[in-house]
Design an enzyme around this catalytic site. Structure first.
Site, mmCIF file in Angstrom:
data_model
loop_
_atom_site.group_PDB
_atom_site.id
_atom_site.type_symbol
_atom_site.label_atom_id
_atom_site.label_comp_id
_atom_site.label_asym_id
_atom_site.label_seq_id
_atom_site.Cartn_x
_atom_site.Cartn_y
_atom_site.Cartn_z
ATOM 1 C CG ASP A 8 -1.746 1.188 1.405
ATOM 2 O OD1 ASP A 8 -2.455 1.555 0.450
ATOM 3 O OD2 ASP A 8 -1.686 1.809 2.483
ATOM 4 C CG ASP A 10 -1.767 7.808 0.581
ATOM 5 O OD1 ASP A 10 -0.739 8.446 0.333
ATOM 6 O OD2 ASP A 10 -2.784 7.851 -0.141
ATOM 7 C CG ASP A 165 -1.740 2.045 6.472
ATOM 8 O OD1 ASP A 165 -1.956 1.751 5.277
ATOM 9 O OD2 ASP A 165 -2.248 3.029 7.025
#
Length: 218
Positions: A8, A10, A165
């Protein structure tokens, strides 16, 4: 056989919330609305630009009729939002090390593809990733597993991992049948004990060892 490792963006590789906050607040200022705090901004991140704008509007009591107009304004400014973002400590060294040992790296994010590439260019990371998809690259976005499957297909054959995250990333990995590695210092909206993961880490120096352990288990 080297692993295919998809990340991922961001909150996983880049602390980009300050730039997203700045873009959001420029849009809100045009509406005469109060600015978002960094905490509010992070709470809106994770499901793509359209959902971000929906959540932003809800926080400021702006009606649904303004969604398309505000989304257009947000997207128009999003690509230039790179100057306030920072890399998470140790991230670049960890990814360089993984690539040097033969692992193939990809990127699967809900961030629109144009600002995704802008951020990668800004940090001179474009060459790290062989396969990159953004939230508007396909008709569906995470947690639908298709974007992750598509990135993995672009990386060839071999064991697969997804590093992210958030709860969206965890669900994406689960639906794709791919082991999930959870970076705990990002933008997760749930208690961390509610995230199912094959491994978790708080510092990128830990990541190569975790990859080696999971890979060996395959």
């Amino acid at each position: 056989m080297p692993a295919r490792i998809v990340f991922d963006l961001d909150g996983t590789l880049v602390h980009s919330a300050p730039d997203i906050q700045a873009v959001a607040n420029a849009v809100l200022a045009g509406e005469g609305a109060a600015a978002l705090s960094l905490e509010e901004t992070i709470g809106c991140i994770g499901s793509g630009a359209a959902i971000f704008v929906e959540r932003m509007r809800a926080l400021r009591g702006i009606g649904d009729a303004e969604q398309a107009r505000l989304l257009e304004s947000f997207i128009a400014q999003y690509e230039s939002g790179v100057s306030l973002s920072t890399l998470f400590p140790g991230m670049r060294a960890a990814l360089d090390g993984l690539a040097a040992t033969g692992h193939r790296l990809g990127l699967c994010t809900n961030k629109p593809i144009a600002p995704t590439h802008a951020l990668l260019r800004h940090f001179e990371m474009s060459d790290l990733f062989e396969s990159v998809l953004g939230g508007d690259s396909l008709p569906v976005r995470k947690p639908d597993p298709e974007p992750l499957h598509a990135v993995l297909s672009g990386l060839g054959e071999g064991p697969a991992l997804y590093v992210g995250d958030s709860e969206v990333d965890a669900e994406t990995a689960a639906r794709a049948g791919v082991p999930f590695v959870f970076f705990t210092e990002g933008y997760c909206h749930l208690p961390h004990d509610q995230i199912t993961a094959a491994a978790r880490f708080s510092e990128f120096a830990e990541l190569p060892g975790l990859v080696a352990r999971i890979h060996a288990g395959n």
